[in-house]
Design a protein around this motif. Structure first.
Motif, PDB file in Angstrom:
ATOM      1  N   SER A 227       8.144 -10.382   2.493  1.00 49.55           N
ATOM      2  CA  SER A 227       6.815 -10.298   3.077  1.00 49.55           C
ATOM      3  C   SER A 227       6.868  -9.547   4.406  1.00 49.55           C
ATOM      4  O   SER A 227       7.913  -9.450   5.044  1.00 49.55           O
ATOM      5  CB  SER A 227       6.247 -11.697   3.303  1.00 49.55           C
ATOM      6  OG  SER A 227       6.966 -12.369   4.320  1.00 49.55           O
ATOM      7  N   SER A 228       5.721  -9.007   4.811  1.00 46.46           N
ATOM      8  CA  SER A 228       5.657  -8.194   6.023  1.00 46.46           C
ATOM      9  C   SER A 228       6.144  -8.948   7.246  1.00 46.46           C
ATOM     10  O   SER A 228       6.824  -8.391   8.107  1.00 46.46           O
ATOM     11  CB  SER A 228       4.225  -7.697   6.254  1.00 46.46           C
ATOM     12  OG  SER A 228       3.813  -6.857   5.205  1.00 46.46           O
ATOM     13  N   GLU A 229       5.790 -10.234   7.341  1.00 41.63           N
ATOM     14  CA  GLU A 229       6.178 -11.025   8.519  1.00 41.63           C
ATOM     15  C   GLU A 229       7.694 -11.105   8.628  1.00 41.63           C
ATOM     16  O   GLU A 229       8.276 -10.852   9.685  1.00 41.63           O
ATOM     17  CB  GLU A 229       5.587 -12.425   8.423  1.00 41.63           C
ATOM     18  CG  GLU A 229       6.013 -13.338   9.569  1.00 41.63           C
ATOM     19  CD  GLU A 229       5.525 -14.766   9.373  1.00 41.63           C
ATOM     20  OE1 GLU A 229       5.876 -15.618  10.204  1.00 41.63           O
ATOM     21  OE2 GLU A 229       4.801 -15.013   8.385  1.00 41.63           O
ATOM     22  N   ALA A 270       5.195   0.553   3.633  1.00 38.68           N
ATOM     23  CA  ALA A 270       4.558  -0.070   2.473  1.00 38.68           C
ATOM     24  C   ALA A 270       4.394   0.938   1.336  1.00 38.68           C
ATOM     25  O   ALA A 270       4.324   2.152   1.559  1.00 38.68           O
ATOM     26  CB  ALA A 270       3.188  -0.635   2.867  1.00 38.68           C
ATOM     27  N   TRP A 271       4.323   0.397   0.111  1.00 36.30           N
ATOM     28  CA  TRP A 271       4.018   1.220  -1.051  1.00 36.30           C
ATOM     29  C   TRP A 271       2.532   1.564  -1.052  1.00 36.30           C
ATOM     30  O   TRP A 271       1.691   0.708  -0.777  1.00 36.30           O
ATOM     31  CB  TRP A 271       4.362   0.479  -2.338  1.00 36.30           C
ATOM     32  CG  TRP A 271       5.836   0.321  -2.568  1.00 36.30           C
ATOM     33  CD1 TRP A 271       6.617  -0.723  -2.188  1.00 36.30           C
ATOM     34  CD2 TRP A 271       6.696   1.253  -3.224  1.00 36.30           C
ATOM     35  NE1 TRP A 271       7.922  -0.502  -2.566  1.00 36.30           N
ATOM     36  CE2 TRP A 271       8.005   0.693  -3.213  1.00 36.30           C
ATOM     37  CE3 TRP A 271       6.496   2.490  -3.835  1.00 36.30           C
ATOM     38  CZ2 TRP A 271       9.100   1.342  -3.783  1.00 36.30           C
ATOM     39  CZ3 TRP A 271       7.585   3.134  -4.405  1.00 36.30           C
ATOM     40  CH2 TRP A 271       8.866   2.572  -4.373  1.00 36.30           C
ATOM     41  N   ARG A 272       2.232   2.827  -1.351  1.00 37.21           N
ATOM     42  CA  ARG A 272       0.842   3.274  -1.384  1.00 37.21           C
ATOM     43  C   ARG A 272       0.602   4.110  -2.639  1.00 37.21           C
ATOM     44  O   ARG A 272       1.555   4.561  -3.287  1.00 37.21           O
ATOM     45  CB  ARG A 272       0.506   4.094  -0.138  1.00 37.21           C
ATOM     46  CG  ARG A 272       0.772   3.343   1.170  1.00 37.21           C
ATOM     47  CD  ARG A 272       0.316   4.134   2.377  1.00 37.21           C
ATOM     48  NE  ARG A 272       0.684   3.467   3.625  1.00 37.21           N
ATOM     49  CZ  ARG A 272       0.038   2.437   4.161  1.00 37.21           C
ATOM     50  NH1 ARG A 272      -1.026   1.951   3.536  1.00 37.21           N
ATOM     51  NH2 ARG A 272       0.437   1.895   5.291  1.00 37.21           N
ATOM     52  N   GLU A 273      -0.671   4.316  -2.940  1.00 39.23           N
ATOM     53  CA  GLU A 273      -1.024   5.124  -4.101  1.00 39.23           C
ATOM     54  C   GLU A 273      -0.601   6.576  -3.875  1.00 39.23           C
ATOM     55  O   GLU A 273      -0.801   7.142  -2.801  1.00 39.23           O
ATOM     56  CB  GLU A 273      -2.536   5.057  -4.340  1.00 39.23           C
ATOM     57  CG  GLU A 273      -2.989   5.739  -5.621  1.00 39.23           C
ATOM     58  CD  GLU A 273      -4.474   5.560  -5.865  1.00 39.23           C
ATOM     59  OE1 GLU A 273      -5.044   6.331  -6.646  1.00 39.23           O
ATOM     60  OE2 GLU A 273      -5.066   4.633  -5.259  1.00 39.23           O
ATOM     61  N   THR A 274      -0.006   7.164  -4.888  1.00 36.62           N
ATOM     62  CA  THR A 274       0.483   8.539  -4.786  1.00 36.62           C
ATOM     63  C   THR A 274      -0.666   9.526  -4.609  1.00 36.62           C
ATOM     64  O   THR A 274      -1.707   9.405  -5.256  1.00 36.62           O
ATOM     65  CB  THR A 274       1.285   8.913  -6.050  1.00 36.62           C
ATOM     66  OG1 THR A 274       2.475   8.116  -6.100  1.00 36.62           O
ATOM     67  CG2 THR A 274       1.674  10.378  -6.048  1.00 36.62           C
ATOM     68  N   GLN A 275      -0.464  10.487  -3.709  1.00 37.78           N
ATOM     69  CA  GLN A 275      -1.394  11.612  -3.558  1.00 37.78           C
ATOM     70  C   GLN A 275      -0.833  12.793  -4.347  1.00 37.78           C
ATOM     71  O   GLN A 275       0.088  13.473  -3.873  1.00 37.78           O
ATOM     72  CB  GLN A 275      -1.530  11.990  -2.083  1.00 37.78           C
ATOM     73  CG  GLN A 275      -2.127  10.909  -1.210  1.00 37.78           C
ATOM     74  CD  GLN A 275      -2.168  11.346   0.246  1.00 37.78           C
ATOM     75  OE1 GLN A 275      -1.184  11.245   0.981  1.00 37.78           O
ATOM     76  NE2 GLN A 275      -3.324  11.840   0.663  1.00 37.78           N
ATOM     77  N   PRO A 276      -1.351  13.065  -5.524  1.00 34.77           N
ATOM     78  CA  PRO A 276      -0.756  14.109  -6.379  1.00 34.77           C
ATOM     79  C   PRO A 276      -0.744  15.486  -5.742  1.00 34.77           C
ATOM     80  O   PRO A 276       0.159  16.296  -6.027  1.00 34.77           O
ATOM     81  CB  PRO A 276      -1.655  14.082  -7.627  1.00 34.77           C
ATOM     82  CG  PRO A 276      -2.297  12.734  -7.623  1.00 34.77           C
ATOM     83  CD  PRO A 276      -2.483  12.387  -6.183  1.00 34.77           C
TER      84      PRO A 276
END
Length: 416
Positions: A227-229, A270-276
């Protein structure tokens, strides 16, 4: 949310502050075979001398004196009513763990108030290991008789031709979950790994296929998602441990100077949505349509570090693809084996490289020195075979070299 006390298994040149005193080696040449820096070519940063240890701590470095002092001081403390320490330990007076380096606050942030045991090697180069390993220190914390956490601190020279540094070390210590330690600190940290390079003025200039001498610290499996904490807390603790240990090693090798710990970024990677259209956040790098469903998520390491690392994956956050741009010239030699023996050779505008179906490494000469571009396909995904490296490497090198100010670097891969 994981229990911070759960048992885990340990795996196993930058500038410094200035006050006019240079970092100079003061150890026997047989113990430290690294070449002395060339005074005409090496511009060595000046550094302040570290605080001189107290008389008690200097005395307690000697084991015989330590045992005698322990008995005398224990009697004195007990007589004065100070009994807030465990039998057979002197946490306030004995040498700190790992070459008298790790502060009480660092140890507490890693292990809390649990009992710890320390195993520490004398720092000296291994005559049977190409002089690459200096030694290591291991701290294990216990609850009752059960081991709960373990920290491993290693001191070694990064090697580009022997051992596993070209593969295993970047896998663990140049990862997307890492952030830079801060200005003037040539290293990076995550919640499970951290490293810091020692000044060449202390360890000597590396040979052609060697990287710098680094102090790296590890706790638990590399890349463990928490977790982030907890990630923020453990990352800060490991960063402080790396800085503390590096300062202890500098002093232990007979050099002067200290690194200053700095605050890390508040955000975690953090994991993020891919920008194609801007894959891995690189303007102009388009992800081919055939890979977009399989690589729908990405994460990119923090800015300002020795390397920029992007990992891409599908719905499960296990990296399927990794793209690594190493901008610290001192680290580029670590990838020598791949450059020389990694597969089919190819050339570019200002460099050369090699590739195979799962991995490509390209070294370019930029205005700031050598830069490494590395692209890996770690597993088969979707309906595609191992084609990602061949399909994306030329576009990756061109777009990434432009982003970092290395010019319009172009490469052409052989067919086949």
């Amino acid at each position: 949310m994981p229990d911070r006390g759960e048992p885990v298994t340990a795996d196993n040149n930058g500038s410094v502050a200035d006050n006019g005193e240079s970092v100079t080696p003061a150890v026997d040449s047989e113990m430290t075979p690294a070449r002395q820096p060339d005074k005409e070519q090496d511009l060595v940063p000046s550094v302040p001398s570290p605080p001189r240890p107290s008389l008690v701590r200097r005395l307690l470095r000697n084991r015989t004196v330590r045992a005698t002092a322990a008995g005398v001081l224990a009697g004195g403390l007990l007589g004065a009513g100070a009994v807030a320490w465990r039998t057979d330990t002197l946490p306030l007076l004995g040498p700190a763990p790992c070459w008298d380096s790790l502060s009480d606050s660092t140890v507490s942030s890693l292990f809390g108030d649990r009992r710890t045991e320390v195993e520490e090697q004398v720092l000296q180069t291994d005559p049977h290991g190409q002089g690459l390993s200096y030694g290591q220190c291991r701290i294990t914390s216990y609850k009752d008789d059960r081991a709960r956490r373990q920290l491993t601190v290693r001191v070694h020279k990064l090697d580009g031709l022997y051992g596993s540094d070209g593969r295993q070390w970047p896998e663990e210590f140049l990862a997307a979950g890492m952030v830079a330690l801060g200005e003037g600190l040539p290293g990076m940290a995550s919640s499970s790994r951290a490293w810091l390079a020692l000044p060449q003025s202390c360890t000597g200039r590396p040979d052609q296929f060697e990287g710098p001498v680094v102090v790296d610290v590890g706790m638990g499996p590399a890349g463990l998602d928490v977790s982030s904490e907890y990630e923020r807390e453990d990352r800060a603790a490991l960063a402080h441990a790396a800085v503390d240990a590096a300062n202890g090693v500098i002093r232990e090798l007979g050099c002067t100077g200290v690194y200053r710990s700095q605050d890390l970024p508040k955000d975690v990677v953090a994991w993020r949505e891919t920008q194609p259209d801007a894959f891995c956040g690189i303007k102009g790098l388009a992800l081919p349509a055939a890979y977009r469903e399989s690589l729908s998520r990405t994460r990119v390491s923090g800015d300002g570090g020795a390397a920029r690392v992007c990992e891409a994956a599908g719905s499960y956050p296990r990296a399927e693809v990794r793209m690594t741009t190493v901008v610290d010239p001192a680290l580029t030699a670590v990838f020598s084996q791949d450059l020389l023996k990694g597969g089919s050779s190819f050339k570019g505008t200002n460099g050369y490289g090699s590739f195979n179906v799962s991995r490509a490494v390209y070294r370019a000469r930029c205005q700031t020195g050598d830069v490494i571009f590395m692209l890996e396909q770690k597993d088969r995904f979707g309906e595609q075979d191992f084609t990602f490296v061949h399909d994306l490497l030329p576009a990756y090198v061109e777009a990434e070299s432009s982003r970092i100010g290395c010019g319009q670097e172009k490469v052409t891969l052989p067919r086949g």
